[in-house]
Design a protein around this motif. Sequence first.
Motif, PDB file in Angstrom:
ATOM      1  N   SER A  22       0.820  -1.212   0.000  1.00 28.68           N
ATOM      2  CA  SER A  22       0.000   0.000   0.000  1.00 28.68           C
ATOM      3  C   SER A  22       0.852   1.258   0.000  1.00 28.68           C
ATOM      4  CB  SER A  22      -0.938   0.006   1.205  1.00 28.68           C
ATOM      5  OG  SER A  22      -1.923  -0.991   1.089  1.00 28.68           O
ATOM      6  N   HIS A  23       1.783   1.341   0.914  1.00 34.39           N
ATOM      7  CA  HIS A  23       2.616   2.536   0.987  1.00 34.39           C
ATOM      8  C   HIS A  23       3.728   2.521  -0.055  1.00 34.39           C
ATOM      9  CE1 HIS A  23       1.185   3.601   5.308  1.00 34.39           C
ATOM     10  NE2 HIS A  23       0.459   4.192   4.371  1.00 34.39           N
ATOM     11  N   LEU A  24       4.127   1.347  -0.501  1.00 33.83           N
ATOM     12  CA  LEU A  24       5.067   1.291  -1.626  1.00 33.83           C
ATOM     13  C   LEU A  24       4.410   1.887  -2.865  1.00 33.83           C
ATOM     14  CD1 LEU A  24       7.773   0.335  -2.788  1.00 33.83           C
ATOM     15  CD2 LEU A  24       6.733  -1.914  -3.163  1.00 33.83           C
ATOM     16  N   SER A  25       3.141   1.581  -3.082  1.00 36.70           N
ATOM     17  CA  SER A  25       2.399   2.156  -4.198  1.00 36.70           C
ATOM     18  C   SER A  25       2.321   3.670  -4.061  1.00 36.70           C
ATOM     19  CB  SER A  25       0.990   1.558  -4.246  1.00 36.70           C
ATOM     20  OG  SER A  25       0.191   2.204  -5.208  1.00 36.70           O
ATOM     21  N   MET A  26       2.054   4.145  -2.865  1.00 37.12           N
ATOM     22  CA  MET A  26       1.962   5.585  -2.652  1.00 37.12           C
ATOM     23  C   MET A  26       3.288   6.266  -2.946  1.00 37.12           C
ATOM     24  SD  MET A  26       0.397   7.508   0.702  1.00 37.12           S
ATOM     25  CE  MET A  26      -0.976   6.365   0.737  1.00 37.12           C
ATOM     26  N   SER A  27       4.384   5.642  -2.531  1.00 37.24           N
ATOM     27  CA  SER A  27       5.713   6.190  -2.819  1.00 37.24           C
ATOM     28  C   SER A  27       5.952   6.266  -4.318  1.00 37.24           C
ATOM     29  CB  SER A  27       6.800   5.311  -2.178  1.00 37.24           C
ATOM     30  OG  SER A  27       6.642   5.219  -0.791  1.00 37.24           O
ATOM     31  N   ALA A  28       5.594   5.193  -5.023  1.00 37.06           N
ATOM     32  CA  ALA A  28       5.829   5.137  -6.466  1.00 37.06           C
ATOM     33  C   ALA A  28       5.005   6.194  -7.196  1.00 37.06           C
ATOM     34  CB  ALA A  28       5.505   3.748  -6.994  1.00 37.06           C
ATOM     35  N   VAL A 111       6.749 -10.587  -5.755  1.00 39.00           N
ATOM     36  CA  VAL A 111       7.473 -10.061  -4.598  1.00 39.00           C
ATOM     37  C   VAL A 111       8.819  -9.498  -5.040  1.00 39.00           C
ATOM     38  CG1 VAL A 111       8.594 -10.686  -2.430  1.00 39.00           C
ATOM     39  CG2 VAL A 111       6.296 -11.497  -2.904  1.00 39.00           C
ATOM     40  N   ASP A 112       9.466 -10.148  -5.995  1.00 42.31           N
ATOM     41  CA  ASP A 112      10.717  -9.600  -6.525  1.00 42.31           C
ATOM     42  C   ASP A 112      10.473  -8.238  -7.166  1.00 42.31           C
ATOM     43  OD1 ASP A 112      13.621 -10.122  -7.062  1.00 42.31           O
ATOM     44  OD2 ASP A 112      12.956  -9.853  -9.138  1.00 42.31           O
ATOM     45  N   TYR A 113       9.337  -8.090  -7.851  1.00 46.15           N
ATOM     46  CA  TYR A 113       8.949  -6.793  -8.421  1.00 46.15           C
ATOM     47  C   TYR A 113       8.787  -5.759  -7.309  1.00 46.15           C
ATOM     48  CZ  TYR A 113       5.370  -3.328  -9.739  1.00 46.15           C
ATOM     49  OH  TYR A 113       4.648  -2.183  -9.897  1.00 46.15           O
ATOM     50  N   PHE A 114       8.089  -6.114  -6.230  1.00 44.54           N
ATOM     51  CA  PHE A 114       7.931  -5.193  -5.110  1.00 44.54           C
ATOM     52  C   PHE A 114       9.290  -4.775  -4.558  1.00 44.54           C
ATOM     53  CE2 PHE A 114       3.491  -7.002  -3.852  1.00 44.54           C
ATOM     54  CZ  PHE A 114       2.876  -6.145  -4.739  1.00 44.54           C
ATOM     55  N   ARG A 115      10.179  -5.733  -4.390  1.00 51.04           N
ATOM     56  CA  ARG A 115      11.508  -5.412  -3.843  1.00 51.04           C
ATOM     57  C   ARG A 115      12.292  -4.522  -4.795  1.00 51.04           C
ATOM     58  NH1 ARG A 115      12.429 -11.623  -2.257  1.00 51.04           N
ATOM     59  NH2 ARG A 115      11.424 -11.648  -0.201  1.00 51.04           N
ATOM     60  N   TRP A 116      12.175  -4.797  -6.088  1.00 54.22           N
ATOM     61  CA  TRP A 116      12.825  -3.968  -7.107  1.00 54.22           C
ATOM     62  C   TRP A 116      12.370  -2.516  -6.973  1.00 54.22           C
ATOM     63  CZ3 TRP A 116      10.107  -1.475 -11.078  1.00 54.22           C
ATOM     64  CH2 TRP A 116      10.860  -0.951 -12.133  1.00 54.22           C
ATOM     65  N   ALA A 117      11.072  -2.311  -6.832  1.00 52.67           N
ATOM     66  CA  ALA A 117      10.546  -0.956  -6.660  1.00 52.67           C
ATOM     67  C   ALA A 117      10.985  -0.363  -5.323  1.00 52.67           C
ATOM     68  CB  ALA A 117       9.024  -0.966  -6.766  1.00 52.67           C
ATOM     69  N   ALA A 118      10.937  -1.167  -4.260  1.00 53.26           N
ATOM     70  CA  ALA A 118      11.318  -0.671  -2.935  1.00 53.26           C
ATOM     71  C   ALA A 118      12.771  -0.217  -2.910  1.00 53.26           C
ATOM     72  CB  ALA A 118      11.073  -1.749  -1.884  1.00 53.26           C
ATOM     73  N   ASP A 119      13.645  -0.917  -3.604  1.00 50.35           N
ATOM     74  CA  ASP A 119      15.053  -0.515  -3.669  1.00 50.35           C
ATOM     75  C   ASP A 119      15.191   0.864  -4.307  1.00 50.35           C
ATOM     76  OD1 ASP A 119      15.855  -2.852  -2.492  1.00 50.35           O
ATOM     77  OD2 ASP A 119      16.449  -3.836  -4.369  1.00 50.35           O
ATOM     78  N   ARG A 120      14.377   1.140  -5.317  1.00 49.20           N
ATOM     79  CA  ARG A 120      14.443   2.432  -6.021  1.00 49.20           C
ATOM     80  C   ARG A 120      13.742   3.550  -5.270  1.00 49.20           C
ATOM     81  NH1 ARG A 120      15.446  -1.582  -8.876  1.00 49.20           N
ATOM     82  NH2 ARG A 120      16.569  -1.520 -10.857  1.00 49.20           N
ATOM     83  N   LEU A 121      12.963   3.196  -4.275  1.00 44.06           N
ATOM     84  CA  LEU A 121      12.217   4.184  -3.497  1.00 44.06           C
ATOM     85  C   LEU A 121      12.667   4.199  -2.037  1.00 44.06           C
ATOM     86  CD1 LEU A 121       8.766   3.252  -5.046  1.00 44.06           C
ATOM     87  CD2 LEU A 121       9.982   5.413  -5.436  1.00 44.06           C
ATOM     88  N   ALA A 122      13.890   3.757  -1.797  1.00 45.04           N
ATOM     89  CA  ALA A 122      14.378   3.569  -0.425  1.00 45.04           C
ATOM     90  C   ALA A 122      14.381   4.860   0.382  1.00 45.04           C
ATOM     91  CB  ALA A 122      15.782   2.967  -0.450  1.00 45.04           C
ATOM     92  N   GLY A 123      14.467   5.999  -0.283  1.00 46.12           N
ATOM     93  CA  GLY A 123      14.487   7.261   0.440  1.00 46.12           C
ATOM     94  C   GLY A 123      13.182   7.602   1.135  1.00 46.12           C
ATOM     95  N   TYR A 124      12.120   6.904   0.793  1.00 48.74           N
ATOM     96  CA  TYR A 124      10.812   7.187   1.389  1.00 48.74           C
ATOM     97  C   TYR A 124      10.606   6.487   2.728  1.00 48.74           C
ATOM     98  CZ  TYR A 124       8.840   9.428  -2.794  1.00 48.74           C
ATOM     99  OH  TYR A 124       8.577  10.286  -3.820  1.00 48.74           O
ATOM    100  N   VAL A 125      11.452   5.556   3.094  1.00 48.17           N
ATOM    101  CA  VAL A 125      11.145   4.692   4.236  1.00 48.17           C
ATOM    102  C   VAL A 125      12.330   4.574   5.181  1.00 48.17           C
ATOM    103  CG1 VAL A 125      11.811   2.633   2.901  1.00 48.17           C
ATOM    104  CG2 VAL A 125      10.316   2.371   4.894  1.00 48.17           C
TER     105      VAL A 125
END
Length: 453
Positions: A22-28, A111-125
């Motif tokens: 949910s919050h990964l989507s918001m970050s993206a 889940v690998d896709y989620f992690r891929w996105a999370a790595d690129r959005l690491a500054g949000y968390v």
Amino acid sequence: MTTAPRGGHPHHRLLGVGYGPSHLSMSALHASAGPAAAGTSLHFLESRDAFSWHPGMLLPGARMQVAFLKDLVTPRDPTSPYSFANYLVSKGRLEPFLNLGTLNPTRREYVDYFRWAADRLAGYVTYGNTAEAIRPVTGPDGRVTRLEVDHRGPDGTRHTVSADHVSLAPGGTPIVPPGVEPGTLRDGTVLHSSSFLGGIRPFHDRGRELPYRFLVVGAGQSAAEIFQYLAGEFPAADVTLAHRGFALMPANSSALANAIFDPASVDLFHGAGPERRRGILAELKATNYAAVDDEDITAVAGLLYDQQVHGGQRLHLSRFTELTGARTEDGLVTATLRDLLTGEERGERHDAVVLATGYDFREARGLLTGVDPYLLRDGDGELLVDRDYSVRTDESFAPRIFLHGAAEHTHGLTSTLLSLLAHRAGDILDAVLGTPAAGHQDLATPLFEGVHA
């Protein structure tokens, strides 16, 4: 970006608790918004050390139950670089995936896709930080102007951050039947599906060929998947699937029923009265709860039929059965089971009991204790939640508190699901970025207007 401290604490326009999809989507969506979101500080706290999503159920071959286009961003911003399609391109797998002819990736790939996105959005968390309390901050006139969130870091140090608004997505709490003794969960004789793969590992280590006795409790997708996994991974094990009904029921995935997962249906549901909402939830329960994909029902039936063909006796279905207790004795778990037809109870000894009993998404309310006096409720004591997922408050409370998951009673089944992930995150972002922090005025033009699916 963190704005100037207020009251000595870092301050954000929106602070989120939990960093799952949910919050990964918001970050993206925020990262893709460009000038419309410039200067607006969003940040999230996550208690885990890194991004993860249902690690206990990443079973080999298990597929997502939503189409890949319902990813973090595509339904709200199809040009975003954080789409599943762009993930495939970055991995060099777009054509091979398309050649599979499926809309449903494996759970492991998603889940690998989620992690891929999370790595690129690491500054949000900020990982490894657990939110513990939300406190109102009042101005000279007694109105609540902002919120402070206390959180504890990995070293146990307590910190505080302030925010104009708060978004809560802490995930669900595993449901454990009342008669299950807590010690059984600690010693590993009872596992919840949320920790299944880690909990079953010791049995692998002891030997896959040993004649274990496993009991799986539940009638949904997870129960069917775990039953198949145990039957295949432990060829000498006795595996029983116990559930309250006559048979595993198929998920209603028909095109017309699945319209309940469209944004327009959320509008319809939210506009209905409480009694009608309860009726809709009951009517469409089989689209999500205690329901199993057809292919998995067929697979379970195939295992049982193959056993009849070859004369085996190790796989069982226990119909009209309810788990009423579980305790550990001499390294085994004694499960107390009630026959719902006769009312009789019996005790069975197993090496492990697996609870595929779902989640309670009301955990967010534990974080709301400090602000509860300002929150408005209906006649049943349920929180009143506006269409933009914000909890309705009295006039003296300026901040907004947004709920993910804990709004099923007002927004329907999609409140807890990935089906409307990007739409839900986008609705909240529109509210945060389009409305002054000091009030609950009508929303400005939606940030993502014109690109909705």
